[in-house]
Motif scaffolding. Sequence first.
Motif, PDB file in Angstrom:
ATOM      1  N   LEU A 199      45.213  36.922  45.853  1.00 56.57           N
ATOM      2  CA  LEU A 199      43.930  36.271  46.655  1.00 56.57           C
ATOM      3  C   LEU A 199      42.675  35.856  45.438  1.00 56.57           C
ATOM      4  N   THR A 200      42.390  36.796  44.726  1.00 57.95           N
ATOM      5  CA  THR A 200      41.385  36.932  44.026  1.00 57.95           C
ATOM      6  C   THR A 200      41.590  36.184  42.806  1.00 57.95           C
ATOM      7  N   TYR A 201      42.630  36.047  42.245  1.00 49.65           N
ATOM      8  CA  TYR A 201      42.789  35.556  41.010  1.00 49.65           C
ATOM      9  C   TYR A 201      43.753  34.311  40.728  1.00 49.65           C
ATOM     10  N   ASN A 202      44.650  34.069  41.843  1.00 52.11           N
ATOM     11  CA  ASN A 202      45.533  33.074  41.726  1.00 52.11           C
ATOM     12  C   ASN A 202      44.809  31.702  42.348  1.00 52.11           C
ATOM     13  N   ASP A 203      45.166  30.939  41.543  1.00 50.38           N
ATOM     14  CA  ASP A 203      44.475  29.470  41.708  1.00 50.38           C
ATOM     15  C   ASP A 203      44.636  28.914  43.091  1.00 50.38           C
ATOM     16  N   ASN A 204      43.789  29.084  44.025  1.00 47.96           N
ATOM     17  CA  ASN A 204      44.073  28.567  45.453  1.00 47.96           C
ATOM     18  C   ASN A 204      43.205  27.285  45.320  1.00 47.96           C
ATOM     19  N   PRO A 205      43.781  26.392  46.319  1.00 50.60           N
ATOM     20  CA  PRO A 205      43.335  24.988  46.471  1.00 50.60           C
ATOM     21  C   PRO A 205      41.767  24.963  46.755  1.00 50.60           C
ATOM     22  N   LYS A 206      40.870  24.312  46.138  1.00 48.70           N
ATOM     23  CA  LYS A 206      39.555  24.522  46.363  1.00 48.70           C
ATOM     24  C   LYS A 206      39.168  23.656  47.926  1.00 48.70           C
ATOM     25  N   ALA A 207      40.334  22.902  48.444  1.00 45.34           N
ATOM     26  CA  ALA A 207      39.777  22.161  49.675  1.00 45.34           C
ATOM     27  C   ALA A 207      41.314  22.109  50.349  1.00 45.34           C
TER      28      ALA A 207
END
Length: 304
Positions: A269-277
């Motif tokens: 969760l810290t590093y994976n590129d999660n969607p910003k929205a």
Amino acid sequence: MKMLNVTINGITTKVREGTTVMEAAAELGIDIPALCYLKGVNEVGSCRICVVEVKGARTLQASCVLPVSEGMEVQTESPSVVTARKEILKLILANHPNDCLTCNKAGECKLQEYAYRYGVKFEEHQGKRKELGIDTSNPYIYRDNDKCILCGRCVSMCAKVPERSVLAFGNRGFETTVIADNNKTMGESDCVSCARCISVCPVGALMDSRAMNIGRIWELQRENVKCAACESGCDFELIKKNGKVVAVRALAAGEGRPLCLKGRLTVDLTYNDNPKAPLVKKDGEFVEATWAEALGLEKILGKM
Ligand code: FES
């Protein structure tokens, strides 16, 4: 601590009592191949790829479980050792899918590495083959039992997870295979997707589903990071493609410390590129939206 003299490939050294021949060789920079052995996790001496010749011994000995004794003289690449290792590799390859060209583990697979090292190739095999198929029922774990070499690392590692022991050996003889919860799919089993099994598999039998087909390992960038979820600070590796994190994987499982699910998820969760929205589907495509839109609250909020 009592020290013992040992001579490996003509080099004499001193090691602490209790050191195995494989560890003593490693201290001298001599690499002995290992498939089943994983310190602190799986020390069963079953695959025999690590055999060495010990002066005075009647048979070749598994170096991963053989403690050094005083004055021991060892050869790690003698003709009889090399012949034995080639035979072991031939036997494994006889019942292994010949798909290194497309296997996601290529470049990191221990079987591929040792086959190359000893010049062993796939050969036509007329005998019976296992056809167990691929299990993709768990969204995080890609399991190809046809590539399993029965080293037992995943079984031993799973047994270290409190209240798990999902993976075990099932059946007998040629039919022996690794099963999940008495032969369920991974998705149906009690597996919690901690992915420790993936981190210890030496071949392509257990792989990260999310990292499939993202590129060859030598095309990807790798960065070591420490988990901050607790004081243990386990080691993880970020796999990046074009600067974007595409996978997170555990590194320290082979050093006796059992990595936890909390840590893996935290690093994920810290590093994976999660969607910003939030994303909503419009005309078959996911597009960014506001939270109100994603939750269907636009009309309600508009009236307030
Ligand atoms: Fe020693 Fe498998 S690595 S027996």
